[in-house]
Design a protein around this motif. Structure first.
Motif, PDB file in Angstrom:
ATOM      1  N   ASP A   1       0.841  -1.242  -0.303  1.00  0.00           N
ATOM      2  CA  ASP A   1      -0.145   0.035   0.078  1.00  0.00           C
ATOM      3  C   ASP A   1       0.916   1.251  -0.137  1.00  0.00           C
ATOM      4  O   ASP A   1       0.520   2.336  -0.287  1.00  0.00           O
ATOM      5  N   MET A   2       2.124   1.145   0.393  1.00  0.00           N
ATOM      6  CA  MET A   2       2.944   2.414   0.453  1.00  0.00           C
ATOM      7  C   MET A   2       4.199   1.780  -0.050  1.00  0.00           C
ATOM      8  O   MET A   2       4.845   0.818   0.178  1.00  0.00           O
TER       9      MET A   2
ATOM     10  N   THR B   1      -7.406  13.533   5.749  1.00  0.00           N
ATOM     11  CA  THR B   1      -7.527  11.990   5.682  1.00  0.00           C
ATOM     12  C   THR B   1      -7.793  11.774   4.073  1.00  0.00           C
ATOM     13  O   THR B   1      -8.855  11.998   3.589  1.00  0.00           O
TER      14      THR B   1
ATOM     15  N   ASP C   1      -8.878   9.200   1.411  1.00  0.00           N
ATOM     16  CA  ASP C   1      -9.350   7.928   1.473  1.00  0.00           C
ATOM     17  C   ASP C   1      -9.722   7.711  -0.101  1.00  0.00           C
ATOM     18  O   ASP C   1      -9.686   8.699  -1.003  1.00  0.00           O
TER      19      ASP C   1
ATOM     20  N   LEU D   1       2.804  10.945   5.669  1.00  0.00           N
ATOM     21  CA  LEU D   1       2.633   9.463   5.574  1.00  0.00           C
ATOM     22  C   LEU D   1       1.346   9.179   6.530  1.00  0.00           C
ATOM     23  O   LEU D   1       0.644   8.059   6.290  1.00  0.00           O
TER      24      LEU D   1
ATOM     25  N   ARG E   1      -1.523  10.927   6.650  1.00  0.00           N
ATOM     26  CA  ARG E   1      -2.837  11.219   5.902  1.00  0.00           C
ATOM     27  C   ARG E   1      -3.320   9.938   5.328  1.00  0.00           C
ATOM     28  O   ARG E   1      -4.710  10.131   4.895  1.00  0.00           O
ATOM     29  N   MET E   2      -2.728   8.923   5.613  1.00  0.00           N
ATOM     30  CA  MET E   2      -3.335   7.576   4.585  1.00  0.00           C
ATOM     31  C   MET E   2      -4.522   7.160   5.243  1.00  0.00           C
ATOM     32  O   MET E   2      -4.800   6.907   6.387  1.00  0.00           O
TER      33      MET E   2
ATOM     34  N   ALA F   1      -6.446   3.448   0.007  1.00  0.00           N
ATOM     35  CA  ALA F   1      -5.435   4.285  -0.299  1.00  0.00           C
ATOM     36  C   ALA F   1      -3.782   3.713  -0.766  1.00  0.00           C
ATOM     37  O   ALA F   1      -3.587   2.662  -0.233  1.00  0.00           O
ATOM     38  N   LYS F   2      -3.588   4.170  -1.736  1.00  0.00           N
ATOM     39  CA  LYS F   2      -2.091   3.794  -2.106  1.00  0.00           C
ATOM     40  C   LYS F   2      -1.290   5.048  -2.213  1.00  0.00           C
ATOM     41  O   LYS F   2      -1.455   6.049  -2.615  1.00  0.00           O
ATOM     42  N   PHE F   3      -0.200   4.835  -1.469  1.00  0.00           N
ATOM     43  CA  PHE F   3       0.900   5.888  -1.232  1.00  0.00           C
ATOM     44  C   PHE F   3       2.115   5.886  -2.015  1.00  0.00           C
ATOM     45  O   PHE F   3       2.696   4.531  -1.634  1.00  0.00           O
TER      46      PHE F   3
END
Length: 329
Positions: free
Chosen positions: A129-130, A226, A228, A249, A251-252, A256-258
């Protein structure tokens, strides 16, 4: 006789109808018994229910094709409107045979991984995801990240794309640039705009930016949010402070994908501030669902001189470090 109105997304009307309505006229020729009137982005049909349904199905094929491949040529229209389903699907399957293709951009431009580590970025998205992509200039970090984000938006995996950068001055003073705050910040965000223009039709991109489906903003504007159902990219992360990286970081949100990109050899922060990217690469390296991918000069996709320049600077840095170490001894 029945009547049906079809409204086409105005941001892609020209591409679908074609120059001088060439595309839609080819489709109309397949249904000689239908009466068809086109005005702007509206198509009005008169005919039997069966003909209306068949016309709409083939028009939808054209829309789907353009959405997927970023182009709709005369050959595409003929294939989509006249060939059998079996032949059509076999051709579509052949186009999808290259697993390295990330997305099709404007005018059918094929955007794919061009190096081993770029492909690692593409593969990593499935399981993480990150993702941190760290490497020198020209290795396609930002471009690959934006392509993955556009693909996720097209596939309806996320509802929006958020692109951000720290507005750090690299030898220039923001206060001396003309214009308001947005005018001053836009040059820092230009590489993100450039990547998007390669992948999304101009009018569609403008609509996305206006309704915030795609948002481009300086890093400071992320505080308190946030994020989403979003694909979020932090570019030039080496110029984010330790506090800014932590703020970003965290804020995920859900679904979500960061994606965080940066070059630790080009830090423009004041000397009394540490790069948050360097700190994060040490603190977060063992957390599951976070992946760190390090690119190098073998991944450079710019002019061949870029690789030589990077290597020359690296050699100079290594020599300075060795001399400093000798003095300390």
């Amino acid at each position: 006789m029945s009547e049906k109105n079809i409204i086409i997304d105005p941001t892609i009307t020209l591409e679908i109808l074609g120059a001088n309505n060439a595309n839609i006229n080819r489709l109309i020729n397949v249904f000689p018994k239908l009466k068809v009137i086109t005005r702007g982005n509206e198509i009005k049909l008169f005919g039997t229910n069966t003909e209306l349904a068949e016309f709409e199905d083939k028009l939808q094929l054209m829309l789907n094709h353009f959405e997927k491949y970023g182009k709709l040529t005369r050959q595409d229209v003929e294939m989509l409107t006249t060939n059998s389903d079996e032949e059509r699907f076999s051709r579509e399957a052949a186009k999808e045979s290259d697993a390295s293709i990330i997305v099709h951009g404007n005018h059918g431009k094929v955007i794919k991984a061009k190096s081993k580590n770029q492909q690692r970025l593409v593969d990593s998205v499935q399981d993480h995801d990150m993702i941190f992509a760290i490497g020198p200039a020209g290795t396609g970090k930002t471009y690959t990240a934006v392509a993955l984000a556009v693909r996720a938006l097209k596939n309806k995996e996320v509802r929006r794309i958020i692109l951000t950068r720290p507005a750090v001055e690299a030898g220039e003073n923001l206060g001396f640039l003309p214009g308001d705050l947005r005018d001053k910040l836009d040059p820092y965000l230009q590489p993100l705009y450039d990547a998007l223009r390669d992948m999304i039709p101009p009018q569609k991109l403008m609509a996305y930016l206006e309704d915030k489906t795609i948002e481009i903003a300086p890093l400071a504007f992320m505080r308190g949010r946030t994020l989403d159902n979003a694909y979020v990219i932090l570019d030039e992360a080496q110029n984010a402070t330790e506090g800014q990286i932590k703020m970003f970081l965290t804020r995920m949100g859900m679904n979500a994908k960061f994606f965080i990109t940066g070059d630790v050899t080009q830090v423009d922060l004041p000397r009394n501030q540490n790069s948050g990217l360097i700190q994060a690469s040490h603190i977060l390296k063992n957390i599951k669902s976070i992946d760190f991918i390090f690119l190098d000069t073998s991944d450079v996709v710019r002019h061949q001189l870029v690789t030589k320049i990077i290597n020359a600077y690296q050699k100079s840095d290594d020599q300075r470090a060795a001399k400093a170490k000798e003095k300390n001894i």
